[in-house]
Write a protein that holds these residues in place. Structure first.
Motif, short mmCIF file in Angstrom:
data_model
loop_
_atom_site.label_atom_id
_atom_site.label_comp_id
_atom_site.label_asym_id
_atom_site.label_seq_id
_atom_site.Cartn_x
_atom_site.Cartn_y
_atom_site.Cartn_z
N CYS A 1 0.82 -1.22 0.00
CA CYS A 1 0.00 0.00 0.00
C CYS A 1 0.85 1.26 0.00
O CYS A 1 2.01 1.25 0.44
CB CYS A 1 -0.97 0.01 1.19
SG CYS A 1 -0.23 0.45 2.76
N ARG B 1 0.15 5.87 -1.25
CA ARG B 1 -0.74 6.78 -1.98
C ARG B 1 -0.54 6.61 -3.49
O ARG B 1 -1.47 6.58 -4.25
CB ARG B 1 -0.49 8.22 -1.54
CG ARG B 1 -0.92 8.48 -0.10
CD ARG B 1 -0.31 9.74 0.45
NE ARG B 1 1.15 9.71 0.35
CZ ARG B 1 1.96 10.68 0.74
NH1 ARG B 1 1.46 11.78 1.24
NH2 ARG B 1 3.27 10.54 0.63
N CYS C 1 -3.76 3.66 -0.28
CA CYS C 1 -4.12 4.02 1.09
C CYS C 1 -3.28 5.21 1.55
O CYS C 1 -2.06 5.19 1.41
CB CYS C 1 -3.89 2.83 2.02
SG CYS C 1 -4.29 3.14 3.75
N ASP C 2 -3.94 6.22 2.09
CA ASP C 2 -3.22 7.31 2.74
C ASP C 2 -3.17 6.98 4.23
O ASP C 2 -4.19 7.05 4.93
CB ASP C 2 -3.94 8.65 2.50
CG ASP C 2 -3.17 9.81 3.14
OD1 ASP C 2 -2.25 9.56 3.95
OD2 ASP C 2 -3.50 10.97 2.82
N LYS D 1 -4.58 8.79 7.36
CA LYS D 1 -6.02 8.78 7.64
C LYS D 1 -6.41 7.42 8.24
O LYS D 1 -6.44 6.40 7.53
CB LYS D 1 -6.82 9.06 6.37
CG LYS D 1 -6.43 10.41 5.75
CD LYS D 1 -7.41 10.85 4.68
CE LYS D 1 -7.13 12.28 4.26
NZ LYS D 1 -6.44 12.38 2.96
N GLU E 1 -9.16 6.09 9.08
CA GLU E 1 -10.29 5.37 8.49
C GLU E 1 -9.87 4.65 7.20
O GLU E 1 -10.40 3.58 6.88
CB GLU E 1 -11.50 6.30 8.27
CG GLU E 1 -11.31 7.49 7.35
CD GLU E 1 -10.55 8.69 7.96
OE1 GLU E 1 -10.06 8.60 9.11
OE2 GLU E 1 -10.44 9.71 7.27
N GLU E 2 -8.89 5.19 6.48
CA GLU E 2 -8.41 4.50 5.27
C GLU E 2 -7.66 3.22 5.64
O GLU E 2 -7.72 2.21 4.94
CB GLU E 2 -7.52 5.43 4.42
CG GLU E 2 -8.31 6.50 3.70
CD GLU E 2 -7.55 7.14 2.54
OE1 GLU E 2 -6.61 6.54 1.98
OE2 GLU E 2 -7.92 8.28 2.19
N SER F 1 -10.32 0.63 6.61
CA SER F 1 -11.04 0.02 5.48
C SER F 1 -10.11 -0.84 4.64
O SER F 1 -10.55 -1.83 4.04
CB SER F 1 -11.80 1.06 4.66
OG SER F 1 -10.94 2.00 4.13
N MET F 2 -8.80 -0.53 4.64
CA MET F 2 -7.85 -1.42 3.94
C MET F 2 -7.84 -2.80 4.60
O MET F 2 -7.91 -3.83 3.92
CB MET F 2 -6.45 -0.80 3.96
CG MET F 2 -5.38 -1.72 3.42
SD MET F 2 -3.78 -0.92 3.25
CE MET F 2 -3.29 -0.67 4.96
#
Ligand code: NJP
Length: 253
Positions: free
Chosen positions: A32, A34, A60-61, A64, A66-67, A70-71
């Motif tokens: 992962c 950006r 994925c950043d 963050k 939440e990112e 969710s990953m």
């Protein structure tokens, strides 16, 4: 081997080299960052080279939370979960404590410390729910996680890497208390020739020139080889930290 590894910051530098070596060794690697297009390119290279594993690019950043969450949810849905988590992503803004920017410090805390901690928690939960007892969490630390390098413009970076030393040791204690055999390791290189190093010294080219005049920096593959060593140690061997330094690096620090 059928094991799934997550490598953060897999688009360039050390993370890209680690992802490539793990794919070469047969693992399924979720990489992962950006700049996901760079990981897609790396995945195509691994495939063209006929490596036995697979590289799955994921955008994925890590600054963050939440990112990140969710990953991990997506990895669970598509690949069941992670067996190995390599917390490699990190950044170094060369800023003095007396004049640096708060935004640069915050960015380093977010990625080097907070994202590493969130990924560690999510990776552990993923291993626990699948009863994975031979998992491994590897953190990219630094020589700066073990000493305050004199005359450096990297004291805040150093503070984030001291945090990585504390978090790796703390993790080891918590894993023991949780009665698992999941292992925790940190890898602590000196100067590695990557974009991070080039960016850090772009405004101070004389420092970079001084380094090149005195020694040959490590290469990303040297660090990737250390990861392969750490993962291949027998189950009863926990490598606490691997400190890798260019020969003669100490002579100019
Ligand atoms: O760094 P670099 P290195 N979200 O800049 C990613 C440590 N280390 O390979 O998002 C997601 O080439 C970025 O991806 P992108 C160092 O502290 C190094 O040299 O596409 N990802 C890229 O893939 C760090 O922990 C040296 O920009 C984010 C990667 O991180 C590790 O080694 C010496 C992100 C950085 O690639 C890798 O460093 C040492 C975000 N918000 C320790 N922000 C050295 N090079 O001399 C960044 O002792 N990334």
């Amino acid at each position: 081997s059928g094991r799934v590894a997550l490598v953060t910051g897999a688009s360039v530098g050390i993370g890209a080299a680690i992802a490539k070596e793990l794919v070469r060794s047969g693992m399924k690697v979720v990489g992962c960052a950006r700049s996901v297009e760079k990981i897609q390119k790396l995945a195509a290279e691994c495939q063209a080279a006929g490596y036995s594993g697979q590289l799955v690019p994921f955008k994925c950043d890590l600054s963050k939370t939440e990112e990140i969450e969710s990953m991990f949810a997506s990895i669970k849905a598509q690949h069941k979960g992670v067996d190995v988590c390599i917390n490699n992503a990190g950044l170094a803004h060369p800023e003095f404590l007396l004049s640096g920017k708060t935004s640069g410090w915050k960015n380093m805390l977010d990625v080097n410390v907070l994202a590493l901690s969130v990924c560690t928690r999510e990776a552990y939960q993923s291993m626990k729910e699948r009863n994975v007892d031979d998992g491994h969490i590897i953190n990219l630390n630094s020589i700066c996680g073990h000493m305050v390098v004199p005359k450096a413009d990297a004291h805040f970076y150093t503070c984030t890497k001291y945090a990585v030393t504390a978090l790796t040791e703390g993790l080891r204690q918590e894993l023991h208390e949780a009665k698992t055999h999941i292992r925790a390791t940190s890898i602590s290189p000196g100067v590695v020739e990557t974009e991070l190093f080039q960016r850090a010294y772009s405004e101070n080219p004389e420092i970079a020139a001084g380094i090149y005049a005195h020694y040959k920096p490590l290469e990303a593959i040297d660090v990737a080889n250390a990861v392969i060593y750490v993962l291949s140690a027998p189950p009863h061997v926990q490598v606490g930290d691997v400190m890798l330094r260019p020969v003669e690096e100490h002579s100019v620090n």
